[in-house]
Write a protein that holds these residues in place. Structure first.
Motif: not given
Lengths: 284, 135
Positions: A12-16, B69-71, B76-77
């Protein structure tokens, strides 16, 4: 279990991080990254929980798109812009994880075959390590401490040593032949070095050495005073050292010289067989 | 004329919102069809793990992608809002200190800090208070 959770959180951290890079940030605080990871995890869990509840509320087990939509509405997530969001930017896709294989490396160091688990140990437990890790094999036989064996060993060693020494002396020192012909030298006899006169040692018995200067033949001083290479020089030096002994007559000196000359005759030029030489302090 | 035009406009807008509300599900279900060739940033397995922990196990894998995608859009917002805050700060500081110096090249490297994130999250209704250090 915790490690698995940590792994998922790391993903998750990498995705963020990739999302933030797309947005335009180059660096991020560690606190912020942790916060965003936590938020994302909570978001995912929450939407899952809410959708599941809506699904079960309508009497179903398997969730449908409508449940997810209702979940979004309940959470206040605006999904109208999703399509635009997807079409707008090209989002980075994370590369697939390479499965790490440290086990392979360990197998390369395997020496021997692993033993199988005995019957009383269930099979799902890990197998034994390599046998050399826990089995002790002595590499040499235990020494024999038997008294008889040791005595015998000692006797054999002594005999061998004497044999070897005599053989060595036969090779290096002058020998006599048992037979008249020179060729078949099967039983060589070590030549005896006669002193002149032969009865001198009988006339002057010496039990102990009190004064090294009184000695007619002091092996240590002879070895020290003789350089290995030059014979003539050694002869002269030897005569010089012998001159220091004032007690001797000239006859005795001559006798000594004669006796020493014979011993000097067999002096060896080979540096490996010559007597050891102390480090030179001066001209000696 | 103006009044009737305005009424018509209001009715039209109302109709639009009603139609939007009724057909809210349809765009998304159409969207699902497009999802098959798009891979979100968050891997499917990771999303699946967290949804499983809540008990959400969809038969259709496209639902997973929809949620991821929603997450992704959610984060991103927030990031975009934080970037706006960051740029406002940097523009304020650069205009106050020196506008002649070429600080633009240096400020291109934005760093997301808690100072920018806190107001961005406050607009979403999330309050964050983190200690600066732990003793």
């Amino acid at each position: 279990m915790e490690q698995q959770q940590n792994m998922y959180r790391k993903m998750l951290t990498v995705a963020i991080s990739s999302i933030l890079i797309e947005t335009g940030f180059d660096t991020v605080d560690k606190d912020v990254l942790g916060t965003l990871t936590e938020m994302l995890q909570c978001f995912l869990c929450e939407i899952g929980s809410v959708s599941k509840n809506y699904c079960e509320l309508s009497g179903r087990i398997e969730p449908v798109i409508a449940d997810v939509i209702l979940g979004f509405v309940e959470m206040g997530v605006d999904f109208s812009g999703l399509q635009q969001y997807v079409k707008g930017n090209k989002h980075t896709v994370l590369p697939p994880l390479q499965p790490q294989q440290p086990q392979k490396q360990m197998n390369m160091l395997q020496a021997g075959t692993k033993q199988s688990l005995p019957n009383h140990i269930p099979q799902h437990l890990p197998s034994f390590p390599d046998p050399h890790a826990y089995i002790r094999t002595p590499t040499h036989k235990q020494p024999v401490i038997d008294y008889e064996a040791i005595r015998e060993k000692y006797a054999v060693q002594k005999k061998d040593m004497e044999k070897a020494l005599t053989k060595f002396l036969c090779r290096t020192n002058p020998t006599h032949n048992l037979f008249d012909n020179e060729e078949a030298n099967i039983f060589p006899l070590i030549a005896c070095k006669p002193t002149f006169p032969p009865y001198l040692s009988a006339l002057l018995p010496q039990d102990q050495i009190f004064d090294p200067e009184d000695l007619e033949y002091d092996p240590k001083s002879q070895i020290q005073n003789q350089p290995a290479r030059k014979r003539i020089r050694s002869e002269s030096k030897h005569s010089d050292t012998k001159m220091q002994t004032d007690d001797e007559d000239e006859n005795q000196e001559g006798l000594n010289k004669g006796g020493e000359k014979e011993s000097l005759n067999w002096e060896i030029d080979n540096p490996y067989l010559a007597a050891t030489k102390l480090p030179s302090k001066g001209n000696d | 004329m103006n009044y009737s035009d305005k009424l018509n406009q209001v009715e039209n807008s109302n109709d639009d919102t009603d139609s939007q509300a009724q057909t809210l599900g349809q765009p998304l279900s159409d969207f699902l069809l497009q999802l098959e060739d798009y891979t979100p940033t968050v891997p499917d397995a990771v999303t699946a793990h967290f949804l499983h922990s809540s008990g959400f196990e969809p038969k259709d894998p496209r639902l997973l992608r929809l949620i991821s995608i929603a997450a992704q859009k959610f984060i991103s917002d927030i990031a975009n809002d934080a970037l706006q805050h960051c740029k406002m700060r940097s523009s304020n500081s650069s205009s106050s200190h020196s506008s002649s110096r070429s600080k633009g090249s240096k400020d291109r490297r934005y760093c997301l800090t808690m100072e920018d994130l806190t107001p961005a999250l406050a607009e979403f209704g999330i309050t964050i208070k983190k200690p600066h250090y732990y003793v």
